[in-house]
Scaffold this active site. Structure first.
Site, PDB file in Angstrom:
ATOM      1  N   LYS A 259       5.740  -1.419   3.690  1.00  0.00           N
ATOM      2  CA  LYS A 259       5.491  -1.517   5.139  1.00  0.00           C
ATOM      3  C   LYS A 259       4.062  -1.385   5.505  1.00  0.00           C
ATOM      4  CE  LYS A 259      10.259  -0.112   4.800  1.00  0.00           C
ATOM      5  NZ  LYS A 259      10.807  -1.584   4.928  1.00  0.00           N
TER       6      LYS A 259
ATOM      7  N   TRP B  48      19.707   4.399   5.718  1.00  0.00           N
ATOM      8  CA  TRP B  48      18.903   4.978   4.835  1.00  0.00           C
ATOM      9  C   TRP B  48      19.031   6.501   4.823  1.00  0.00           C
ATOM     10  CZ3 TRP B  48      17.366   1.029   2.452  1.00  0.00           C
ATOM     11  CH2 TRP B  48      16.974  -0.141   3.282  1.00  0.00           C
TER      12      TRP B  48
ATOM     13  N   ASP C 175      11.558  10.966   4.152  1.00  0.00           N
ATOM     14  CA  ASP C 175      11.421   9.551   3.682  1.00  0.00           C
ATOM     15  C   ASP C 175      10.543   9.107   4.807  1.00  0.00           C
ATOM     16  OD1 ASP C 175      11.699   7.153   3.508  1.00  0.00           O
ATOM     17  OD2 ASP C 175      13.947   6.802   3.681  1.00  0.00           O
TER      18      ASP C 175
END
Ligand SMILES: Cc1ncc(COP(=O)(O)O)c(C=O)c1O
Length: 387
Positions: free
Chosen positions: A214, A113, A190
């Site tokens: 999520k 990520w 992020d």
């Protein structure tokens, strides 16, 4: 006989509140006349078949944006956009729009990520950007990404730094910032896997983004918030319209057809969150869930947390990761397989670690119930007794 209760520990797309499923399902059948699923008389059409330019959808969109401000606390100084392309698209859009000529984009590397975000910054520079550099200011790669690395004492000069990018929660390794770094640099975050989970200042980032799948809703919609003043900045001519924040903002977030279903569900999740005490209300529940799991891991000779107790302040409250094997290196894989198989049979779904790292992972986002964590803790303790 009642069907076995399944606890869904999926890392994403992930569990959502049952009330949200009910309301979303109702809107798919027939949208309420107030542009919503609750209470109002139906409009005779499904949410899925109405124009994104219709008044009904306009209300759904505007309400979702308003809830982002109200429930997540994103200040009105920021533009809220509900885009497509996932957080992954944001890895590229941020440098495309904001890596000024000759500047440095700075990153903290906490594993997959952030490494993807770093690569995209490099790709933008290589592919006809404006000649920016990409710097990695800190990384925990050497220790297997088992903690959040500290920033160097001396940060690059503000004038030459486009922004500092951090991943507030690393979904794969299970690390999380305790608090946002206090730096005098524009912060890009992020926040895909811990947005809305506890008050930690994410909403005040210069630019923040989070794939919804999520803590906020289904996949296919990405929440972006950014300081409005940044929309005035000059962007290179070669950047396509669809990848410009200012173009999306100029059209009120409806530059092209959005994920209408995703936007509706995001709004429903935020209403649920508000009704459950908001982000602050979630914090206590999420801490209790994470504490229960880390207590089992810390007291076990069989299960080893990926993030050791020595790095407790880096432990994620959203994704708890561990391996099996205790001191016995050999047999670790077989034991892990057995654990996962037995856990699956007992109704614990989605606890296999990410394919890139293996082991186990329990993702315990906002909507995940404490009783599911308690049940998993009991299962793990019992498994260890038998192993
Ligand atoms: C922290 C983080 N960033 C980015 C991503 C990529 O998100 P997407 O698949 O929405 O592009 C994920 C996906 O799980 C993630 O956990």
């Amino acid at each position: 006989m009642a069907a076995q209760r399944i606890f869904n520990f999926s890392a994403g797309p992930a569990i959502l509140p049952p009330e949200v499923f009910e309301r979303a399902a109702a809107a798919v059948r027939e949208l309420g006349g107030d542009g919503h699923a609750k209470g109002a008389p139906g409009i005779g059409l499904s949410l899925l078949e109405i124009s994104h330019r219709s008044q009904d959808f306009g209300m759904i969109h505007d309400r979702a944006v308003e809830l982002v401000h109200e429930v997540l606390g994103v200040p009105k100084t920021h533009q809220v956009l509900l885009l497509q392309g996932g957080a992954t698209q944001q890895f590229a859009m941020v440098p495309m729009n904001f890596a000024a000529p000759g500047s440095t984009t700075a990153y903290v590397d906490t594993g997959a990520w952030s490494t993807k975000a770093i690569k995209e910054s490099q790709a933008v520079a290589a592919g006809g950007g404006r000649g920016h550099e990409t710097a990695v200011l800190a990384s925990s790669k050497d220790t297997g990404y088992d903690h959040i690395p500290a920033l160097p004492e001396h940060l690059p000069a503000k004038a030459a730094t486009a922004y500092l990018h951090v991943t507030s929660n690393n979904t794969i390794f299970g690390t999380e910032y305790e608090a946002m770094p206090a730096v005098d640099l524009p912060l890009v975050v992020d926040a895909s896997s811990n947005i809305g989970s506890r008050p930690m200042g994410l909403e005040r980032a210069t630019i923040g983004y989070a794939g919804a799948q999520k803590n906020l809703g289904p996949s296919g919609v990405t929440l972006v918030w950014l300081e409005r003043s940044w929309l005035e900045r000059e962007v290179p001519a070669g950047v396509p319209n669809i990848l410009r924040y200012a173009s999306h903002a100029a059209k009120g977030g409806l530059l092209n057809t959005p994920n209408t279903f995703g936007v509706l569900v995001l709004g429903l999740v935020l209403e649920w969150l508000r009704d459950k005490g908001g982000v602050a209300g979630m914090a206590e529940r999420n801490q209790a869930k994470a504490d229960a799991l880390y207590t089992v891991l810390d007291n076990s000779d069989l299960f080893a947390p990926h993030v050791p107790k020595a790095h407790a302040s880096s432990r994620s409250r959203m994704n708890v990761t561990w391996t099996l094997g205790g001191a016995a290196e050999d047999g670790r894989e077989a034991l892990t397989k057995r654990f996962l198989a037995e856990a699956g049979a007992a109704g614990f779904s989605g606890i296999k670690g990410h394919r890139s790292v293996g082991g186990c992972r329990a993702s315990i986002y906002n909507a995940f119930p404490l009783e599911g964590v308690t049940a998993l803790c009991e299962f793990m303790t019992e498994f260890e007794r038998r192993a």
